[in-house]
Design a protein around this motif. Structure first.
Motif, mmCIF file in Angstrom:
data_model
loop_
_atom_site.group_PDB
_atom_site.id
_atom_site.type_symbol
_atom_site.label_atom_id
_atom_site.label_comp_id
_atom_site.label_asym_id
_atom_site.label_seq_id
_atom_site.Cartn_x
_atom_site.Cartn_y
_atom_site.Cartn_z
ATOM 1 N N GLY A 123 5.966 -10.946 2.833
ATOM 2 C CA GLY A 123 4.649 -11.478 3.183
ATOM 3 C C GLY A 123 3.519 -10.758 2.486
ATOM 4 O O GLY A 123 3.684 -10.188 1.413
ATOM 5 N N ASN A 152 8.060 -9.277 -10.048
ATOM 6 C CA ASN A 152 8.577 -10.038 -8.912
ATOM 7 C C ASN A 152 9.970 -9.492 -8.570
ATOM 8 O O ASN A 152 10.778 -9.251 -9.480
ATOM 9 C CB ASN A 152 8.675 -11.516 -9.304
ATOM 10 C CG ASN A 152 8.889 -12.397 -8.099
ATOM 11 O OD1 ASN A 152 9.812 -12.195 -7.321
ATOM 12 N ND2 ASN A 152 8.026 -13.378 -7.930
ATOM 13 N N PHE A 153 10.247 -9.343 -7.277
ATOM 14 C CA PHE A 153 11.560 -8.748 -6.931
ATOM 15 C C PHE A 153 12.723 -9.665 -7.314
ATOM 16 O O PHE A 153 13.870 -9.243 -7.290
ATOM 17 C CB PHE A 153 11.636 -8.272 -5.481
ATOM 18 C CG PHE A 153 11.325 -9.281 -4.395
ATOM 19 C CD1 PHE A 153 12.077 -10.426 -4.233
ATOM 20 C CD2 PHE A 153 10.295 -9.023 -3.485
ATOM 21 C CE1 PHE A 153 11.809 -11.319 -3.213
ATOM 22 C CE2 PHE A 153 10.003 -9.931 -2.455
ATOM 23 C CZ PHE A 153 10.765 -11.086 -2.324
ATOM 24 N N ASP A 172 9.739 -5.761 2.464
ATOM 25 C CA ASP A 172 8.833 -5.953 3.603
ATOM 26 C C ASP A 172 7.981 -7.156 3.218
ATOM 27 O O ASP A 172 7.016 -7.023 2.474
ATOM 28 C CB ASP A 172 8.002 -4.656 3.755
ATOM 29 C CG ASP A 172 6.911 -4.767 4.795
ATOM 30 O OD1 ASP A 172 6.998 -5.648 5.658
ATOM 31 O OD2 ASP A 172 5.966 -3.939 4.737
ATOM 32 N N MET A 180 -0.033 -14.431 -4.790
ATOM 33 C CA MET A 180 0.186 -12.984 -4.680
ATOM 34 C C MET A 180 0.159 -12.372 -6.074
ATOM 35 O O MET A 180 -0.248 -11.243 -6.253
ATOM 36 C CB MET A 180 1.521 -12.703 -4.019
ATOM 37 C CG MET A 180 1.493 -13.104 -2.574
ATOM 38 S SD MET A 180 2.839 -12.366 -1.716
ATOM 39 C CE MET A 180 2.786 -13.322 -0.233
ATOM 40 N N ARG A 205 -0.094 -7.400 13.518
ATOM 41 C CA ARG A 205 0.694 -7.979 12.434
ATOM 42 C C ARG A 205 2.195 -7.798 12.658
ATOM 43 O O ARG A 205 3.017 -8.540 12.151
ATOM 44 C CB ARG A 205 0.269 -7.296 11.133
ATOM 45 C CG ARG A 205 0.469 -8.134 9.926
ATOM 46 C CD ARG A 205 0.136 -7.409 8.654
ATOM 47 N NE ARG A 205 1.033 -7.890 7.637
ATOM 48 C CZ ARG A 205 2.189 -7.326 7.347
ATOM 49 N NH1 ARG A 205 2.558 -6.216 7.942
ATOM 50 N NH2 ARG A 205 2.967 -7.854 6.440
ATOM 51 N N ASP A 233 5.854 -4.658 -7.189
ATOM 52 C CA ASP A 233 4.970 -5.590 -6.483
ATOM 53 C C ASP A 233 4.436 -6.575 -7.520
ATOM 54 O O ASP A 233 4.209 -6.193 -8.662
ATOM 55 C CB ASP A 233 3.798 -4.854 -5.811
ATOM 56 C CG ASP A 233 3.198 -5.664 -4.658
ATOM 57 O OD1 ASP A 233 3.271 -5.209 -3.506
ATOM 58 O OD2 ASP A 233 2.680 -6.773 -4.919
ATOM 59 N N GLN A 245 -4.539 -7.847 1.091
ATOM 60 C CA GLN A 245 -4.590 -9.211 0.547
ATOM 61 C C GLN A 245 -5.247 -10.173 1.543
ATOM 62 O O GLN A 245 -6.133 -10.941 1.175
ATOM 63 C CB GLN A 245 -3.169 -9.686 0.191
ATOM 64 C CG GLN A 245 -2.590 -8.948 -1.009
ATOM 65 C CD GLN A 245 -1.098 -9.167 -1.192
ATOM 66 O OE1 GLN A 245 -0.353 -9.340 -0.231
ATOM 67 N NE2 GLN A 245 -0.644 -9.134 -2.435
ATOM 68 N N ALA A 280 0.832 -1.211 0.000
ATOM 69 C CA ALA A 280 0.000 0.000 0.000
ATOM 70 C C ALA A 280 0.865 1.258 0.000
ATOM 71 O O ALA A 280 0.356 2.355 0.254
ATOM 72 C CB ALA A 280 -0.901 -0.013 1.218
ATOM 73 N N ALA A 281 2.149 1.106 -0.226
ATOM 74 C CA ALA A 281 3.108 2.223 -0.301
ATOM 75 C C ALA A 281 3.219 3.010 1.005
ATOM 76 O O ALA A 281 3.529 4.195 0.999
ATOM 77 C CB ALA A 281 2.767 3.162 -1.466
ATOM 78 N N GLY A 282 2.976 2.327 2.127
ATOM 79 C CA GLY A 282 3.128 2.990 3.426
ATOM 80 C C GLY A 282 4.576 3.399 3.664
ATOM 81 O O GLY A 282 4.870 4.576 3.938
ATOM 82 N N HIS A 283 5.505 2.440 3.556
ATOM 83 C CA HIS A 283 6.922 2.780 3.730
ATOM 84 C C HIS A 283 7.365 3.723 2.608
ATOM 85 O O HIS A 283 8.078 4.702 2.851
ATOM 86 C CB HIS A 283 7.799 1.514 3.674
ATOM 87 C CG HIS A 283 7.637 0.614 4.871
ATOM 88 N ND1 HIS A 283 7.001 -0.588 4.800
ATOM 89 C CD2 HIS A 283 8.047 0.755 6.152
ATOM 90 C CE1 HIS A 283 7.014 -1.162 5.993
ATOM 91 N NE2 HIS A 283 7.647 -0.361 6.833
HETATM 92 C C1 LIG Z 1 3.752 -6.617 3.608
HETATM 93 S S1 LIG Z 1 3.255 -6.024 2.058
HETATM 94 C C2 LIG Z 1 4.188 -4.549 1.857
HETATM 95 C C3 LIG Z 1 3.556 -3.366 2.535
HETATM 96 C C4 LIG Z 1 4.265 -2.060 2.284
HETATM 97 N N1 LIG Z 1 5.614 -2.063 2.796
HETATM 98 C C5 LIG Z 1 3.493 -0.897 2.879
HETATM 99 O O1 LIG Z 1 4.007 -0.233 3.787
HETATM 100 O O2 LIG Z 1 2.367 -0.649 2.452
HETATM 101 C C6 LIG Z 1 4.111 -7.110 0.988
HETATM 102 C C7 LIG Z 1 3.830 -6.888 -0.481
HETATM 103 O O3 LIG Z 1 4.853 -7.566 -1.200
HETATM 104 C C8 LIG Z 1 4.311 -8.175 -2.335
HETATM 105 N N2 LIG Z 1 5.199 -9.277 -2.674
HETATM 106 C C9 LIG Z 1 5.350 -10.450 -2.038
HETATM 107 N N3 LIG Z 1 6.293 -11.195 -2.646
HETATM 108 C C10 LIG Z 1 6.754 -10.465 -3.693
HETATM 109 C C11 LIG Z 1 7.752 -10.690 -4.695
HETATM 110 N N4 LIG Z 1 8.445 -11.830 -4.736
HETATM 111 N N5 LIG Z 1 7.978 -9.709 -5.586
HETATM 112 C C12 LIG Z 1 7.296 -8.535 -5.556
HETATM 113 N N6 LIG Z 1 6.320 -8.282 -4.633
HETATM 114 C C13 LIG Z 1 6.069 -9.230 -3.709
HETATM 115 C C14 LIG Z 1 2.912 -8.580 -1.925
HETATM 116 O O4 LIG Z 1 2.078 -8.672 -3.073
HETATM 117 C C15 LIG Z 1 2.505 -7.441 -0.992
HETATM 118 O O5 LIG Z 1 1.790 -6.448 -1.661
#
Ligand SMILES: C[S@@+](CC[C@H](N)C(=O)[O-])C[C@H]1O[C@@H](n2cnc3c(N)ncnc32)[C@H](O)[C@@H]1O
Length: 337
Positions: free
Chosen positions: A116, A90-91, A114, A141, A325, A56, A121, A35-38
């Protein structure tokens, strides 16, 4: 449907890690935009930032993130050349993505993972991540990915089902659960999270713990399936090395993990990345050696970089109180030489 918005975990701690007191942050990659919080907080705290890249796998997350990022930009005073680019990616592809982006051949100054799921979701039953809300056995995901939890439960070899429950769920009753899941195939298989939960409840009947007992087991089973569906552990292990390669000299990689399997991978990968021969471990005395970075306690120096968190940073009691969480979160940070 009303969705509870995602609260970024250890936000203050993450901002401290990338504080511009020491090295200006001119480029930053958020590998898990959510959600782009960080991301919004980083953009607002770093007017020197010239390039922000967000990734993402979930296009729904990215849509929400993009509007939050635009809002953050409009509420701050970005650098005149500031660019924010977002990608459904994907990262694990960070290296190839960054080679396509101009003017960062020398590497980026900061990278955040970050791990999970986001609250959006988990709280959307249609994604199949929630133990308590009925939905399809999906758990992807990346909605374009081909493998769903349903495929594993209904068609993977029995021993593979057992293996993921044991290795990814750390579930003691894995063999009984494996048998129950395989038996369910004779009645047409499992097609909803509710049906899976019924199987788990029947397997935990009479065991200690009552409702908490089956919920804890179900949480472990769901974790196991989610890890397998998204190939999370292998992706993480491979990507940590790729992320470190993408850092500029002095750049930092921060990773927030949420369970012991992930944290172990991060800890071991960091030790490997800094160089086989760990030269020394420095005890930093607060306020004496480096007044600017009080969060750094003990570091491990290697030939390629420094682990800035010999022990992981964990959330404050206050944060654990308002964001459940965050309770299992661990933050580890590495810096390139
Ligand atoms: C915990 S949330 C991140 C929240 C974010 N840091 C914030 O502050 O709003 C994790 C996000 O990472 C994404 N994600 C998980 N595995 C991923 C991957 N391998 N590559 C890219 N995104 C991934 C998920 O779809 C999810 O939206």
């Amino acid at each position: 449907m009303m969705q509870q918005s995602h609260i970024p975990v250890m936000l203050g701690e993450v901002l401290d890690v990338f504080s511009s007191n020491l090295k200006p942050l001119s480029s930053f990659v958020d590998c898990t935009l959510g959600a782009a919080g960080h991301a919004s907080a980083i953009i607002q705290s770093h007017p020197e930032l010239k390039l922000f890249i967000g990734m993402d796998v979930d296009p729904l997350a990215l849509r929400m993130a993009r509007s939050r990022i635009n809002a953050a930009i409009s509420h701050s005073h970005p650098h005149p050349n500031f660019q924010a680019l977002t990608f459904v990616k994907n990262f694990r592809h960070i290296r190839s993505l960054l080679t396509q982006v101009d003017h960062i051949s020398s590497g980026v100054d900061g990278i955040l993972m970050d791990l999970g799921m986001s609250s959006m979701q988990v709280n959307n039953p249609a994604r199949g991540f929630s133990v308590l809300a009925n939905g399809p056995l999906d758990m992807r995901m990346d909605p374009q990915a081909s493998l769903k939890a349903e495929d594993i439960l209904n068609s993977w070899p029995d021993s593979e089902v057992g293996r993921i429950l044991r290795d990814y769920g750390e579930e003691r009753n894995w063999r009984l659960l494996q048998n129950k899941i395989v038996q369910a195939r004779l009645q047409g298989g499992l097609h909803s999270t509710g049906e899976l939960v019924d199987v788990i409840r029947s397997a935990t009947l009479g065991t200690k713990g009552g409702r908490q007992g089956w919920i804890k087991t179900a949480t472990r089973v769901f974790q196991a399936l989610r890890i397998a569906v998204n190939d999370e552990l292998k992706t993480l292990g491979d990507s940590l090395h790729a992320c470190f390669d993408c850092l500029a000299p002095g750049g930092r990689l921060a990773v927030i993990s949420f369970h012991s399997l992930e944290d172990r991978i991060v800890k071991q990968a960091f030790l490997k990345i800094i160089g086989e021969e760990v030269r020394n471990s420095i005890r930093k005395v607060e306020g004496v050696e480096d007044e600017k970075e009080l969060w750094i306690r003990q570091t491990i120096q290697g030939s390629n970089g420094t682990i800035l968190t010999k022990r992981p940073i964990t959330p404050s009691e206050k944060e654990e109180g308002f964001n459940r969480r965050s309770r299992s979160a661990k933050l580890r940070v590495i810096q390139k030489l």
